[in-house]
Every structure is written in structure tokens, then in C-alpha cells.
Design a protein around this motif. Structure first.
Motif, PDB file in Angstrom:
ATOM      1  N   PHE A  81       0.841  -1.191   0.000  1.00 57.05           N
ATOM      2  CA  PHE A  81       0.000   0.000   0.000  1.00 57.05           C
ATOM      3  C   PHE A  81       0.883   1.251   0.000  1.00 57.05           C
ATOM      4  O   PHE A  81       1.925   1.303   0.672  1.00 57.05           O
ATOM      5  CB  PHE A  81      -0.901   0.016   1.237  1.00 57.05           C
ATOM      6  N   GLY A  82       0.445   2.262  -0.748  1.00 60.42           N
ATOM      7  CA  GLY A  82       1.159   3.526  -0.783  1.00 60.42           C
ATOM      8  C   GLY A  82       0.312   4.591  -1.436  1.00 60.42           C
ATOM      9  O   GLY A  82      -0.745   4.297  -2.019  1.00 60.42           O
ATOM     10  N   THR A  83       0.748   5.829  -1.386  1.00 60.13           N
ATOM     11  CA  THR A  83      -0.003   6.932  -1.975  1.00 60.13           C
ATOM     12  C   THR A  83       0.614   7.436  -3.278  1.00 60.13           C
ATOM     13  O   THR A  83       0.018   8.275  -3.958  1.00 60.13           O
ATOM     14  CB  THR A  83      -0.104   8.111  -0.986  1.00 60.13           C
ATOM     15  N   GLU A  84       1.802   6.929  -3.642  1.00 59.54           N
ATOM     16  CA  GLU A  84       2.440   7.332  -4.893  1.00 59.54           C
ATOM     17  C   GLU A  84       1.790   6.603  -6.075  1.00 59.54           C
ATOM     18  O   GLU A  84       1.180   5.543  -5.911  1.00 59.54           O
ATOM     19  CB  GLU A  84       3.935   7.030  -4.846  1.00 59.54           C
ATOM     20  N   PRO A  85       1.913   7.157  -7.294  1.00 62.25           N
ATOM     21  CA  PRO A  85       1.361   6.485  -8.479  1.00 62.25           C
ATOM     22  C   PRO A  85       1.886   5.058  -8.623  1.00 62.25           C
ATOM     23  O   PRO A  85       3.057   4.783  -8.315  1.00 62.25           O
ATOM     24  CB  PRO A  85       1.820   7.372  -9.638  1.00 62.25           C
ATOM     25  N   LEU A 152      -8.932   9.141  -7.116  1.00 63.73           N
ATOM     26  CA  LEU A 152      -7.971   8.235  -7.738  1.00 63.73           C
ATOM     27  C   LEU A 152      -8.363   8.042  -9.202  1.00 63.73           C
ATOM     28  O   LEU A 152      -9.508   7.703  -9.509  1.00 63.73           O
ATOM     29  CB  LEU A 152      -7.978   6.872  -7.036  1.00 63.73           C
ATOM     30  N   GLN A 153      -7.411   8.254 -10.097  1.00 67.33           N
ATOM     31  CA  GLN A 153      -7.648   7.963 -11.507  1.00 67.33           C
ATOM     32  C   GLN A 153      -7.138   6.562 -11.831  1.00 67.33           C
ATOM     33  O   GLN A 153      -6.031   6.197 -11.453  1.00 67.33           O
ATOM     34  CB  GLN A 153      -6.947   8.979 -12.396  1.00 67.33           C
ATOM     35  N   ALA A 207      -5.826   8.035   1.103  1.00 66.49           N
ATOM     36  CA  ALA A 207      -5.408   6.841   1.841  1.00 66.49           C
ATOM     37  C   ALA A 207      -4.496   5.997   0.966  1.00 66.49           C
ATOM     38  O   ALA A 207      -4.573   6.053  -0.273  1.00 66.49           O
ATOM     39  CB  ALA A 207      -6.634   6.026   2.269  1.00 66.49           C
ATOM     40  N   PRO A 208      -3.613   5.197   1.567  1.00 65.54           N
ATOM     41  CA  PRO A 208      -2.756   4.300   0.781  1.00 65.54           C
ATOM     42  C   PRO A 208      -3.591   3.290  -0.008  1.00 65.54           C
ATOM     43  O   PRO A 208      -4.646   2.845   0.454  1.00 65.54           O
ATOM     44  CB  PRO A 208      -1.899   3.614   1.846  1.00 65.54           C
ATOM     45  N   VAL A 224      -8.080   0.086  -1.229  1.00 67.91           N
ATOM     46  CA  VAL A 224      -7.761   1.327  -0.523  1.00 67.91           C
ATOM     47  C   VAL A 224      -7.807   1.029   0.969  1.00 67.91           C
ATOM     48  O   VAL A 224      -8.832   0.563   1.481  1.00 67.91           O
ATOM     49  CB  VAL A 224      -8.744   2.447  -0.877  1.00 67.91           C
ATOM     50  N   ARG A 225      -6.710   1.284   1.650  1.00 67.45           N
ATOM     51  CA  ARG A 225      -6.625   0.945   3.061  1.00 67.45           C
ATOM     52  C   ARG A 225      -7.474   1.896   3.902  1.00 67.45           C
ATOM     53  O   ARG A 225      -7.451   3.110   3.709  1.00 67.45           O
ATOM     54  CB  ARG A 225      -5.166   0.985   3.537  1.00 67.45           C
ATOM     55  N   THR A 226      -8.194   1.334   4.850  1.00 70.71           N
ATOM     56  CA  THR A 226      -9.012   2.123   5.758  1.00 70.71           C
ATOM     57  C   THR A 226      -8.231   2.434   7.035  1.00 70.71           C
ATOM     58  O   THR A 226      -7.204   1.832   7.318  1.00 70.71           O
ATOM     59  CB  THR A 226     -10.314   1.368   6.088  1.00 70.71           C
ATOM     60  N   THR A 227      -8.748   3.353   7.824  1.00 66.93           N
ATOM     61  CA  THR A 227      -8.013   3.814   8.994  1.00 66.93           C
ATOM     62  C   THR A 227      -7.875   2.727  10.056  1.00 66.93           C
ATOM     63  O   THR A 227      -6.996   2.796  10.910  1.00 66.93           O
ATOM     64  CB  THR A 227      -8.720   5.020   9.619  1.00 66.93           C
ATOM     65  N   ASP A 228      -8.764   1.700   9.995  1.00 69.45           N
ATOM     66  CA  ASP A 228      -8.670   0.634  10.998  1.00 69.45           C
ATOM     67  C   ASP A 228      -7.776  -0.497  10.525  1.00 69.45           C
ATOM     68  O   ASP A 228      -7.695  -1.538  11.171  1.00 69.45           O
ATOM     69  CB  ASP A 228     -10.047   0.089  11.335  1.00 69.45           C
TER      70      ASP A 228
END
Length: 229
Positions: A81-85, A152-153, A207-208, A224-228
Motif C-alpha cells: 500500500f502507498g499513496t504514490e502512483p 484516484l484515476q 489513503a494508501p 484502498v486501506r481504511t483507517t482501521d
């Protein structure tokens, strides 16, 4: 015979004749039209409410609900998981292929929410997924309104245009509400251009995420990772 007696007898005879006709010749009341229910299941896809036909012949829709993404499969080499393309190793190669995008599904699982793009045909879609400031439809350049605070595209390659009237209604197109998720608000599929299929995922917050493909049938998965999680 008195006139009043003749009138009574005629009325009785008419009533008996009417009863006999109603017993043997009554027409049945028209049946109420049957309504069909969507088929549930892992591979179910939403049936959009068509509002028009795009230039490529595919159907648009107005707020269809994404079917649940119930599967939790993932390949052994699924990306972190990450936020980069993120994109597949062969990107940007691709172009037209044999895949037809046919459905959008959204599901909520422990630690993540999953968006699945379903395809028919042979092969595996290429892909690139990234956060964008605005949802801009390719190639028109129009800004698309997507629910949520961040977007997110998703670009899938290796797709083809529908062929024939029997296929246009099966193409995933338009807006899909994510009723089975909290972080994912909407998935909007804008359509195909030069072998690419474009979609946007509207989220409540950044989110990541991770991306991978599954086969038999071909699927492009965005978790998409959730906060929990």
C-alpha cells in the motif's frame, strides 16, 4: 297473462341467461407485468439506468449501484500500500486488445475497501492508478464531478470498443454509487479511447492503495486501506 307477470318472467329469463354467459365466457383479468430482480453473486455487475449513448456506442447511466466485491483473492506478489502512483511493469505499453469492461463492484473488508473492474475477453489489462487534483475526462478535457474529497484515476489498457447492439448494454459506463463502503463514495467510468478505459474513484480522504490484476475472469483490483487497517 297480466302485463306485470310478463315483465317479471322476462326479467328472470334475462338474469338466468346472463349468469350462464358469465360462468362460461368470463375473460381473465390482465396479469400484472413481471419484474425481474438482479442476479446476486460474486460476479454480478450493476445494470445501469441508461440516459444516453456515447459516440462509441456504449451506454451511459445515472447513479447505478455497484454490486458487492465479495472476493478477497490477491496474488502472492501484490504490491504494498502507498499513496504514490502505481502502474504495471510494462506501462505504458498496451493499446487496443480483446478486453471489454463490463462491470464495477465495490466491497468493504477488514482493513481495506476494494474496487473491482470486471472485463470479458482474453488477456490481462495493463494499468496505472494515481491520485489527481481533478477528474479530467480523456480526450475531451472536461472536468468530471466525482463524489468525495479526493480522487484516484484508474487507467486500464488492452480494451476494445463494443461491437454490435448485443454488446453495448453490457459495457461499464457512468456513475456507480458505493453503498457497501464508507471510504469509497463513487466510481465513475468515463469510457474508452485508443485502447484505454478511464475511471475515477472518489474517496472521503487520501489513503494508501494497492493495485493488481486477477484472472479467470480478468479483473483489475484497487484496494484502498481504511483507517482501521
Amino acid at each position: 297473462m297480466r302485463r306485470s307477470a310478463r315483465v317479471v318472467m322476462a326479467a328472470l329469463a334475462g338474469g338466468a341467461l346472463l349468469a350462464a354467459c358469465s360462468n362460461g365466457g368470463e375473460e381473465p383479468a390482465p396479469a400484472e407485468p413481471a419484474t425481474s430482480s438482479p442476479t446476486s453473486g460474486e460476479s454480478a455487475s450493476p445494470t445501469p439506468s441508461a440516459t444516453g449513448t456515447d459516440d462509441d456506442g456504449s451506454q451511459g447511466d445515472d447513479g447505478a449501484t455497484a454490486a458487492p466485491a465479495e472476493e478477497t483473492d490477491e496474488p502472492a506478489d501484490a504490491a504494498d500500500f502507498g499513496t504514490e502512483p502505481q502502474n504495471d511493469p510494462d506501462w505504458p505499453s498496451g493499446g487496443s486488445g480483446d478486453l471489454l469492461p463490463t462491470g464495477v463492484r465495490v466491497g468493504s473488508h477488514e482493513g481495506y475497501e476494494r474496487v473491482v473492474l470486471d472485463f470479458e475477453g482474453t488477456g490481462t489489462p495493463g494499468w496505472r492508478v494515481e491520485y489527481v487534483d481533478e477528474a479530467v475526462e480523456d480526450p475531451k478535457g472536461d472536468v468530471v464531478d466525482v463524489q468525495g474529497d479526493v480522487t484516484l484515476q484508474v487507467i486500464a489498457t488492452g480494451v476494445r470498443y463494443p461491437e454490435g447492439d448485443d454488446e453495448t448494454g453490457r459495457v461499464a459506463q457512468g456513475s456507480y454509487d458505493a453503498e457497501d463502503a464508507d471510504l469509497v463514495e463513487e466510481v465513475r467510468v468515463t469510457g474508452m479511447f485508443e485502447g484505454q478505459n478511464q475511471a475515477f474513484i472518489g474517496l472521503d480522504e487520501k489513503a494508501p492503495f494497492r493495485v493488481f490484476t486477477l484472472t479467470e475472469p480478468a479483473r483489475l483490483v484497487v484496494d484502498v486501506r481504511t483507517t482501521d487497517g
